[in-house]
Enzyme design. Sequence first.
Site, PDB file in Angstrom:
ATOM      1  N   GLU A 123       0.787  -1.279  -0.125  1.00 46.19           N
ATOM      2  CA  GLU A 123       0.055   0.131  -0.036  1.00 46.19           C
ATOM      3  C   GLU A 123       0.852   1.399  -0.003  1.00 46.19           C
ATOM      4  OE1 GLU A 123      -3.060  -0.486  -0.582  1.00 46.19           O
ATOM      5  OE2 GLU A 123      -3.766  -2.454   0.430  1.00 46.19           O
ATOM      6  N   HIS A 146      -3.106   2.076   8.322  1.00 46.04           N
ATOM      7  CA  HIS A 146      -4.021   0.998   7.716  1.00 46.04           C
ATOM      8  C   HIS A 146      -4.232  -0.176   8.653  1.00 46.04           C
ATOM      9  CE1 HIS A 146      -6.409  -1.328   5.081  1.00 46.04           C
ATOM     10  NE2 HIS A 146      -5.312  -2.049   4.605  1.00 46.04           N
TER      11      HIS A 146
HETATM   12  P1  13P Z   1       1.178  -5.633   3.093  1.00 42.55           P
HETATM   13  O1  13P Z   1       1.370  -6.640   4.023  1.00 42.55           O
HETATM   14  O2  13P Z   1       1.649  -5.229   1.673  1.00 42.55           O
HETATM   15  O3  13P Z   1       1.279  -4.144   3.961  1.00 42.55           O
HETATM   16  O4  13P Z   1      -0.650  -5.655   2.789  1.00 42.55           O
HETATM   17  C1  13P Z   1      -1.420  -5.642   3.847  1.00 42.55           C
HETATM   18  C2  13P Z   1      -2.764  -4.899   3.703  1.00 42.55           C
HETATM   19  O5  13P Z   1      -3.437  -4.810   4.503  1.00 42.55           O
HETATM   20  C3  13P Z   1      -3.380  -4.545   2.199  1.00 42.55           C
HETATM   21  O6  13P Z   1      -4.099  -3.713   2.108  1.00 42.55           O
HETATM   22 ZN    ZN Z   2      -5.360  -3.887   4.062  1.00 37.65          ZN
END
Ligand code: 13P
Ligand code: ZN
Length: 272
Positions: A123, A146
């Site tokens: 992300e 996030h």
């Molecule tokens: P990543 O492991 O690439 O950070 O992705 C996790 C995620 O929540 C994608 O929306």
């Molecule tokens: Zn996610």
Amino acid sequence: MNDFFQENKKVAKVIHEVADLANYLWQKGWAERNAGNISVNLSDIIEDVDLDLDNYPKFELAQPYPALGNKFFFVTGTGKRMRDLAQNPMKNACIIKLNKKADSYHIISMKKRNLYNFRPTSELPTHLLVHNQLVESGSTKRAVVHTHPNELVAMTQIPKFQNAETLNKTLWGMHPEAFVFVPRGVFMVPYILPGSHKIADATVVGFEQGHEVVIWEKHGAFAIGDTVSDAFDMIDILSKSARIWFMAKQSGFEPEGLNEEQLLELKDAFLK
Ligand code: 13P
Ligand code: ZN
């Protein structure tokens, strides 16, 4: 370079805060497998470090981020578990420095032998675009979080809550603090492919409009704050409201919610 960052007390404090947050996210049940990602703009606290970027591996970005030239970020790694990050942040996250044109970055905190299975979060397009907007607008906010908060994501599976107005009114009505601490409410992004530039473009609109939380339909939440704890608080408060809504529904009642008069009273008391 790894040692330098760990010895810099301000940077070490940020890394510690991220590790603590990763633990909370795991404890909350919001961080299955590699779910969620975190980034913090470190540029205010390490701007005077003199680095020869040629010594560090370089990665091209698909687009430039004009406000982020030469800036430093602590960013979690793709595919990494929050519960592992809590134990060992420097192996499950990294510090990147963007180049002057902000169209590529260098990973500057990781030993070469650990880099073969490490890349920043998928992300990254949303994290960088949001930081770009925060810097451009002169915001004091440095942290972007996030995560996949269960009750909020569950609400976005219900068609009437795929609309920000209805969702905000319901969340505010479940608990006075939701209205007092998140008075602008959430911005809703309809389902878009995770990790895409399209979801980054749709998300930044919410922060441009002054929201502090953006909800990704059927996926999760993105929040900003001065610190990672501040960003987490926003999601935590709204999640509590969502949980209260489900608890009332599950016990067979339609939740009443606060009425207009009660919301106005809160506005007069706390938001002037
Ligand atoms: P990543 O492991 O690439 O950070 O992705 C996790 C995620 O929540 C994608 O929306
Ligand atoms: Zn996610």
